[in-house]
Design a protein around this motif. Structure first.
Motif, PDB file in Angstrom:
ATOM      1  N   VAL A 187       5.138  -4.542  -4.070  1.00  0.00           N
ATOM      2  CA  VAL A 187       4.872  -3.207  -4.202  1.00  0.00           C
ATOM      3  C   VAL A 187       3.779  -2.797  -3.140  1.00  0.00           C
ATOM      4  CG1 VAL A 187       3.824  -1.493  -5.825  1.00  0.00           C
ATOM      5  CG2 VAL A 187       5.645  -2.834  -6.500  1.00  0.00           C
ATOM      6  N   TYR A 188       2.744  -3.668  -3.110  1.00  0.00           N
ATOM      7  CA  TYR A 188       1.629  -3.412  -2.074  1.00  0.00           C
ATOM      8  C   TYR A 188       2.371  -3.335  -0.622  1.00  0.00           C
ATOM      9  CZ  TYR A 188      -2.565  -3.121   0.051  1.00  0.00           C
ATOM     10  OH  TYR A 188      -3.986  -2.864   0.845  1.00  0.00           O
ATOM     11  N   SER A 189       3.154  -4.108  -0.241  1.00  0.00           N
ATOM     12  CA  SER A 189       3.667  -4.432   1.178  1.00  0.00           C
ATOM     13  C   SER A 189       4.534  -3.041   1.506  1.00  0.00           C
ATOM     14  CB  SER A 189       4.579  -5.557   1.180  1.00  0.00           C
ATOM     15  OG  SER A 189       3.733  -6.603   0.907  1.00  0.00           O
ATOM     16  N   ALA A 190       5.442  -2.482   0.643  1.00  0.00           N
ATOM     17  CA  ALA A 190       6.034  -1.405   0.628  1.00  0.00           C
ATOM     18  C   ALA A 190       5.343  -0.099   0.799  1.00  0.00           C
ATOM     19  CB  ALA A 190       7.300  -1.012  -0.085  1.00  0.00           C
ATOM     20  N   ALA A 191       4.211  -0.065   0.154  1.00  0.00           N
ATOM     21  CA  ALA A 191       3.268   1.091  -0.141  1.00  0.00           C
ATOM     22  C   ALA A 191       2.442   1.326   1.201  1.00  0.00           C
ATOM     23  CB  ALA A 191       2.464   1.189  -1.451  1.00  0.00           C
ATOM     24  N   ALA A 192       2.323   0.147   1.822  1.00  0.00           N
ATOM     25  CA  ALA A 192       1.462  -0.018   3.143  1.00  0.00           C
ATOM     26  C   ALA A 192       2.185   0.401   3.979  1.00  0.00           C
ATOM     27  CB  ALA A 192       1.041  -1.254   3.423  1.00  0.00           C
ATOM     28  N   ALA A 193       3.565   0.577   4.070  1.00  0.00           N
ATOM     29  CA  ALA A 193       4.399   1.169   5.156  1.00  0.00           C
ATOM     30  C   ALA A 193       4.647   2.495   4.898  1.00  0.00           C
ATOM     31  CB  ALA A 193       5.506   0.129   5.424  1.00  0.00           C
ATOM     32  N   ILE A 194       4.543   2.894   3.561  1.00  0.00           N
ATOM     33  CA  ILE A 194       5.204   4.246   3.198  1.00  0.00           C
ATOM     34  C   ILE A 194       3.963   5.194   2.918  1.00  0.00           C
ATOM     35  CG2 ILE A 194       6.768   5.536   2.099  1.00  0.00           C
ATOM     36  CD1 ILE A 194       8.234   2.892   1.720  1.00  0.00           C
ATOM     37  N   VAL A 195       3.241   4.927   2.103  1.00  0.00           N
ATOM     38  CA  VAL A 195       2.295   5.804   1.324  1.00  0.00           C
ATOM     39  C   VAL A 195       0.679   5.455   1.846  1.00  0.00           C
ATOM     40  CG1 VAL A 195       1.319   6.482  -0.950  1.00  0.00           C
ATOM     41  CG2 VAL A 195       3.891   5.679  -0.786  1.00  0.00           C
ATOM     42  N   PHE A 196       0.383   4.120   1.854  1.00  0.00           N
ATOM     43  CA  PHE A 196      -1.257   4.179   2.132  1.00  0.00           C
ATOM     44  C   PHE A 196      -1.522   4.939   3.338  1.00  0.00           C
ATOM     45  CE2 PHE A 196      -1.465  -0.012  -0.594  1.00  0.00           C
ATOM     46  CZ  PHE A 196      -0.931   0.644  -1.774  1.00  0.00           C
ATOM     47  N   PRO A 197      -0.675   4.934   4.423  1.00  0.00           N
ATOM     48  CA  PRO A 197      -1.390   5.595   5.479  1.00  0.00           C
ATOM     49  C   PRO A 197      -1.983   7.025   5.139  1.00  0.00           C
ATOM     50  CG  PRO A 197       0.301   4.388   6.213  1.00  0.00           C
ATOM     51  CD  PRO A 197       0.391   4.238   4.782  1.00  0.00           C
ATOM     52  N   LEU A 198      -0.973   7.769   4.285  1.00  0.00           N
ATOM     53  CA  LEU A 198      -1.372   9.068   3.767  1.00  0.00           C
ATOM     54  C   LEU A 198      -2.589   9.288   2.870  1.00  0.00           C
ATOM     55  CD1 LEU A 198       2.383  10.356   3.576  1.00  0.00           C
ATOM     56  CD2 LEU A 198       0.675  10.729   5.678  1.00  0.00           C
ATOM     57  N   ILE A 199      -2.481   8.310   1.780  1.00  0.00           N
ATOM     58  CA  ILE A 199      -3.378   8.177   0.762  1.00  0.00           C
ATOM     59  C   ILE A 199      -4.803   7.727   1.003  1.00  0.00           C
ATOM     60  CG2 ILE A 199      -3.882   7.676  -1.348  1.00  0.00           C
ATOM     61  CD1 ILE A 199      -1.676   9.381  -1.506  1.00  0.00           C
ATOM     62  N   PHE A 200      -4.738   6.709   1.883  1.00  0.00           N
ATOM     63  CA  PHE A 200      -6.088   6.011   2.098  1.00  0.00           C
ATOM     64  C   PHE A 200      -6.687   6.168   3.467  1.00  0.00           C
ATOM     65  CE2 PHE A 200      -4.241   3.994  -1.534  1.00  0.00           C
ATOM     66  CZ  PHE A 200      -5.218   4.183  -2.576  1.00  0.00           C
ATOM     67  N   PHE A 201      -5.856   6.623   4.462  1.00  0.00           N
ATOM     68  CA  PHE A 201      -6.274   6.753   6.066  1.00  0.00           C
ATOM     69  C   PHE A 201      -5.862   8.175   6.432  1.00  0.00           C
ATOM     70  CE2 PHE A 201      -5.387   2.261   4.865  1.00  0.00           C
ATOM     71  CZ  PHE A 201      -6.658   1.650   4.866  1.00  0.00           C
ATOM     72  N   PRO A 202      -6.109   9.201   5.814  1.00  0.00           N
ATOM     73  CA  PRO A 202      -5.427  10.304   6.303  1.00  0.00           C
ATOM     74  C   PRO A 202      -5.874  10.901   7.324  1.00  0.00           C
ATOM     75  CG  PRO A 202      -7.202  10.700   4.492  1.00  0.00           C
ATOM     76  CD  PRO A 202      -6.734   9.353   4.903  1.00  0.00           C
ATOM     77  N   ASP A 203      -7.064  10.616   8.025  1.00  0.00           N
ATOM     78  CA  ASP A 203      -7.674  11.225   9.238  1.00  0.00           C
ATOM     79  C   ASP A 203      -7.186  10.659  10.285  1.00  0.00           C
ATOM     80  OD1 ASP A 203      -8.985  12.901   7.499  1.00  0.00           O
ATOM     81  OD2 ASP A 203     -10.723  11.584   7.458  1.00  0.00           O
TER      82      ASP A 203
END
Length: 447
Positions: free
Chosen positions: A41-57
């Motif tokens: 779940v983390y691996s998939a989220a790292a590719a899809i979601v985390f760039p937007l949620i935790f690294f948005p700038d």
């Protein structure tokens, strides 16, 4: 003679109780699958979601690189789990270790599911994310060696390829559940809802899965081999020291043999999400579905590959699969172009089939490199060390190579180098020695 029996020289050993054997197989499979659900779940989220949620700038590609950096932390922390829990597995038993590792990764995953994003708590969000990912890695690092021994030491050592594959089915099963959960959520929710809260549901769901896994493991006895070692008072006092002093070549062989499969798996289950969506323009659901189908095939291919390696030379089966995996990587990128969902799916399925015929025999091969007294420590160290040089940096390196060179050829060459490293490890390794287990069964009085 059934597959749950062992033999000593000239004497037929008493069969291990099928109930215990099947329960060990289930505990190894389900527990590892549940832990890898959390990890996947983390691996998939790292590719899809985390760039937007935790690294948005950051721009999308840089955000993905940063997200994959936190992904790598989960691999880098694995040796800590391998050192701590691998040693404990040889000292206090396989079962106690497996209960602890399941709790660690389960708690860390649930906390990720409730972690506020960058917009809420600023830089603290990615920092806490890294710490929780670190904890996940510690849990997985300690999990694999114990899970493999749990099933393989209950079963017939002459069929270790099949019985040890129980733990190997865990990653694709976990990946299947994780990507399935994400696919359902993306279908049920709008883009805004998924980014806002939908991805968190998949993380929180792991609490139920971990509770189920704990229930199974708490009702299981330790392996016959460890019981025999314990009865003879032969638990090693300093297993790590013994490994480096007396079994260094087996450690190197087992470690190198794992690099190729780790890199190939990262390519077809993690990097394809980024490459397919950002470079080729596929929809998120299209790529997730392809990975889902590939993982489903692995549920059957991995045990089959383990069984095949019992019938034929294990190292040869492993080596042929490594060569085919490298060749298919180049073919995959050549064929993968345009919006062709069927080609994408076929490419990932065949890539994961090549991986299966490495991954199925892998657990047995790694375990067989070490003497029974040091198996937990040796297997855990090999698994975690290989994770650092193989799977940890692979998605990051793939993304960096794609960013720098703008094409897939350097990525495929990276896979080829990893495959060559695996072949070196197999050449350094040894073939099975089933009589080592027979000695301990005799000592326990099962002969």
């Amino acid at each position: 003679m059934t597959d749950t029996q062992t033999r000593t020289s000239g004497t037929a050993a008493k069969p291990v109780r099928p109930k215990g054997l099947y329960k060990a197989f289930a505990a190894s499979l389900t527990g590892t699958a549940l832990e890898w659900y959390d990890f996947a779940v983390y691996s998939a989220a790292a590719a899809i979601v985390f760039p937007l949620i935790f690294f948005p700038d950051t721009d999308p590609l840089t955000g993905t690189i940063l997200a994959f950096s936190t992904y790598a932390v989960g691999y880098i922390s694995r040796p800590i789990g391998g050192i701590i829990f691998g040693r404990l597995g040889d000292r206090i038993g396989r079962k106690k270790v497996l209960v602890s590792t399941l709790m660690i990764i389960g708690i860390a995953t649930v906390l990720i599911g409730v972690l506020p994003g960058y917009a809420s708590i600023g830089v603290a969000a990615p920092l806490i994310l890294v710490l929780l990912r670190f904890a996940q890695g510690v849990g997985v690092g300690g999990e694999w060696g114990g899970a493999v021994l749990l099933s393989s030491e209950y079963g017939d050592p002459k069929r270790r390829g099949f019985w040890a594959s129980a733990a190997q089915v865990g990653p694709p099963a976990g990946n299947l559940m994780a990507n399935g959960a994400l696919a359902i959520l993306t279908l049920a929710l709008s883009e805004e809802q998924f980014i806002s809260f939908g991805w968190r549901i998949a993380f929180l769901f792991s609490a139920l899965l971990v509770a189920f896994g704990l229930w199974i493991r708490l009702h299981l006895e330790d392996t016959p081999i460890f019981k025999a070692i314990e009865a003879r008072g032969e638990q090693p006092n300093a297993p790590i020291k013994e490994i480096f002093r007396h079994e260094l070549r087996p450690l190197v062989a087992a470690t190198l043999s794992r690099v190729g499969p780790d890199v190939l798996y990262a390519l077809f289950t993690v990097f394809t999400l980024t490459y397919g969506i950002q470079v080729l323009g596929y929809e998120r659901n299209q790529v997730l579905t392809a990975v889902l189908v590939g993982s489903a095939f692995q549920l059957f291919m991995i045990p089959l590959a383990g069984a095949v390696s019992d019938r034929f030379n294990r190292r040869l089966v492993y080596a042929v699969a490594a060569g085919l995996g490298v060749c298919w990587t180049f073919i995959f990128f050549v064929l993968l172009g345009g919006d062709n969902q069927l080609m994408l799916m076929a490419g990932i399925v065949l890539g994961l089939m090549c991986h299966s015929f490495m991954y199925g025999p892998q657990a047995a091969f790694v375990v067989e490199q070490f003497s029974p007294r040091l198996r937990s420590t040796g297997s855990s160290l090999a698994y975690t060390f290989a994770g650092v040089i193989g799977g940890a940096i692979a998605p990051l390196m793939f993304t960096l190579l794609l960013s720098k060179f703008g094409g897939w050829i350097p990525v495929a060459c990276y896979v080829a180098v990893a495959g060559a490293v695996t072949l070196v490890g197999l050449a350094l390794g040894r073939d099975p020695h089933p009589t080592e287990d027979d000695e301990f069964h005799t000592a326990l009085g099962t002969a």
